[in-house]
Design a protein around this motif. Structure first.
Motif, PDB file in Angstrom:
ATOM      1  N   ASN A   1       1.177  -1.069  -0.091  1.00  0.00           N
ATOM      2  CA  ASN A   1       0.307  -0.129   0.110  1.00  0.00           C
ATOM      3  C   ASN A   1       0.907   1.778  -0.032  1.00  0.00           C
ATOM      4  O   ASN A   1       1.988   1.294   0.461  1.00  0.00           O
ATOM      5  CB  ASN A   1      -0.873   0.092   1.296  1.00  0.00           C
ATOM      6  N   ARG A   2       0.097   1.990  -0.554  1.00  0.00           N
ATOM      7  CA  ARG A   2       0.932   3.280  -1.069  1.00  0.00           C
ATOM      8  C   ARG A   2       0.690   4.440   0.536  1.00  0.00           C
ATOM      9  O   ARG A   2       1.493   5.688  -0.104  1.00  0.00           O
ATOM     10  CB  ARG A   2       0.971   4.130  -1.898  1.00  0.00           C
ATOM     11  N   VAL A   3      -0.282   4.518   1.262  1.00  0.00           N
ATOM     12  CA  VAL A   3      -0.798   4.964   2.232  1.00  0.00           C
ATOM     13  C   VAL A   3      -0.478   4.023   3.925  1.00  0.00           C
ATOM     14  O   VAL A   3      -1.021   3.135   3.319  1.00  0.00           O
ATOM     15  CB  VAL A   3      -2.208   5.677   2.050  1.00  0.00           C
TER      16      VAL A   3
ATOM     17  N   VAL B   1       1.801   8.986   3.489  1.00  0.00           N
ATOM     18  CA  VAL B   1       2.019   8.197   1.692  1.00  0.00           C
ATOM     19  C   VAL B   1       2.898   8.621   1.515  1.00  0.00           C
ATOM     20  O   VAL B   1       3.918   9.479   0.966  1.00  0.00           O
ATOM     21  CB  VAL B   1       0.641  10.234   1.054  1.00  0.00           C
TER      22      VAL B   1
ATOM     23  N   CYS C   1       5.653   8.976  -1.530  1.00  0.00           N
ATOM     24  CA  CYS C   1       4.803   9.778  -3.618  1.00  0.00           C
ATOM     25  C   CYS C   1       7.385  10.128  -3.649  1.00  0.00           C
ATOM     26  O   CYS C   1       8.060   9.202  -2.773  1.00  0.00           O
ATOM     27  CB  CYS C   1       4.487  11.272  -2.690  1.00  0.00           C
TER      28      CYS C   1
ATOM     29  N   LYS D   1       3.453   4.306  -8.351  1.00  0.00           N
ATOM     30  CA  LYS D   1       2.323   4.148  -7.652  1.00  0.00           C
ATOM     31  C   LYS D   1       1.406   2.772  -9.278  1.00  0.00           C
ATOM     32  O   LYS D   1       1.477   3.213 -10.488  1.00  0.00           O
ATOM     33  CB  LYS D   1       0.766   4.931  -7.903  1.00  0.00           C
TER      34      LYS D   1
ATOM     35  N   ASP E   1      -5.095   2.406  -4.852  1.00  0.00           N
ATOM     36  CA  ASP E   1      -5.289   2.485  -3.441  1.00  0.00           C
ATOM     37  C   ASP E   1      -5.823   1.800  -2.373  1.00  0.00           C
ATOM     38  O   ASP E   1      -7.055   1.460  -3.221  1.00  0.00           O
ATOM     39  CB  ASP E   1      -5.057   4.055  -2.760  1.00  0.00           C
TER      40      ASP E   1
ATOM     41  N   HIS F   1      -6.676   5.142   1.555  1.00  0.00           N
ATOM     42  CA  HIS F   1      -6.973   6.602   0.818  1.00  0.00           C
ATOM     43  C   HIS F   1      -7.626   7.416   2.349  1.00  0.00           C
ATOM     44  O   HIS F   1      -8.339   6.674   3.311  1.00  0.00           O
ATOM     45  CB  HIS F   1      -7.400   6.821   0.318  1.00  0.00           C
TER      46      HIS F   1
ATOM     47  N   ALA G   1      -8.453  12.012  -7.586  1.00  0.00           N
ATOM     48  CA  ALA G   1      -6.662  11.529  -7.125  1.00  0.00           C
ATOM     49  C   ALA G   1      -5.856  12.902  -7.252  1.00  0.00           C
ATOM     50  O   ALA G   1      -6.306  13.749  -7.718  1.00  0.00           O
ATOM     51  CB  ALA G   1      -6.684  10.350  -8.347  1.00  0.00           C
TER      52      ALA G   1
ATOM     53  N   GLU H   1      -0.360  12.764  -7.939  1.00  0.00           N
ATOM     54  CA  GLU H   1       0.386  11.510  -8.657  1.00  0.00           C
ATOM     55  C   GLU H   1      -0.751  10.465  -8.375  1.00  0.00           C
ATOM     56  O   GLU H   1       0.077   9.157  -8.083  1.00  0.00           O
ATOM     57  CB  GLU H   1       1.575  11.546  -7.196  1.00  0.00           C
TER      58      GLU H   1
ATOM     59  N   HIS I   1      -2.725   9.675  -5.893  1.00  0.00           N
ATOM     60  CA  HIS I   1      -3.529   9.100  -4.809  1.00  0.00           C
ATOM     61  C   HIS I   1      -4.964   9.320  -4.462  1.00  0.00           C
ATOM     62  O   HIS I   1      -5.299  10.403  -4.556  1.00  0.00           O
ATOM     63  CB  HIS I   1      -2.578   9.338  -3.482  1.00  0.00           C
ATOM     64  N   GLU I   2      -6.037   8.435  -4.641  1.00  0.00           N
ATOM     65  CA  GLU I   2      -7.162   8.789  -4.566  1.00  0.00           C
ATOM     66  C   GLU I   2      -7.875   8.787  -3.418  1.00  0.00           C
ATOM     67  O   GLU I   2      -6.485   9.015  -2.385  1.00  0.00           O
ATOM     68  CB  GLU I   2      -8.112   7.360  -4.692  1.00  0.00           C
TER      69      GLU I   2
END
Length: 246
Positions: free
Chosen positions: A69-71, A138, A140, A187, A191, A194, A233, A236, A238-239
């Motif tokens: 996950n990016r978050v 997050v 990025c 990404k 996600d 979020h 979004a 970048e 991210h939702e």
């Protein structure tokens, strides 16, 4: 005009189980106001919470992929003993060790029962008054650009910004921090986690959404259909969602 983050949205196959996990993990309560499981401070459902950024676990039909996950959430602790006790408690609840390339670090990386990564931090003075969630992190490519976009989107105060990270917090000095962290990779999948943002009373949601688009947000079609919130979004990818005041 500004927005405030009110909850971290986590997708899950079994929202009830994951909701209960996060309620136990945070020492909060799980509520079922509808088709989701909302996790917030004990004492009765209050939405939006005036201090905490809460958790809303939403049912989806797809399991998490192996992609990180990016978050994610970082949990606060008050001592080395507390950190060790919390890790043991979370593992007993069903958390598992996670390896995301962290190497030798003083915090512990775990995943919830559906594989969503999170960290249990070593005690840090800065997080002594945040509550159980120390920060929302997050991943990025450009923290400075993210700081500019999110700084315009929200009324939070920027505390630090560098090439590697940007950190902000509510202007009231309460609740968790939000950190944008320079991270290798890009990404590649939607996600699983979020942020959900909410206008302040008296502000117009449509005007806020238009303002975000002008800042660089783009519309997002996740198959949500006709819903009262708006899916967007950031620059970048991210939702995030802009919710409607009830």
């Amino acid at each position: 005009m500004a927005l405030r983050p009110v909850q971290v949205n986590i997708k899950a196959l079994d929202h009830s189980t994951i909701g209960r996990f996060w309620a136990e993990a945070l020492g909060w309560s799980a509520y079922s106001p509808g088709v989701t499981t909302y996790v917030g401070p004990a004492g009765g459902l209050v939405w939006p919470d005036p201090v905490a950024v809460c958790v809303d676990v939403v049912p989806v039909p797809e399991p998490k992929t192996t992609t990180k996950n990016r978050v994610h959430l970082d949990l606060a602790t008050t001592s080395a003993a507390h950190q060790a006790e919390l890790v043991a408690f979370l593992e007993a609840l069903g958390a598992t060790p996670a390896h995301v390339g962290q190497g030798k670090v003083p915090w512990t990386v775990l995943a919830d029962p559906e594989g969503n990564e999170f960290c249990v931090l070593e005690p840090r003075e800065i997080y002594r008054d945040t509550g159980p969630i120390a920060r929302v992190v997050v991943d990025c490519a450009d923290p400075q650009a993210m700081a500019r976009f999110w700084g315009e989107a929200m009324d939070w105060t920027l505390h630090e910004v560098s090439d590697d990270h940007a950190v902000s917090r509510s202007a009231k000095g309460v609740g968790p921090y939000l950190e944008f962290l320079r991270t290798p990779g890009v990404k590649t999948v939607p996600d699983r986690v979020h942020l959900d943002l909410l206008p302040y009373p008296g502000d117009d949601k449509a005007a806020e959404v238009a303002r975000l688009r002008a800042l660089g947000a783009t519309d997002l079609d996740l198959g949500q259909g006709d819903v009262p919130w708006t899916c967007l979004a950031d620059p970048e990818g991210h939702e995030f969602c802009v919710l409607a005041l009830s």
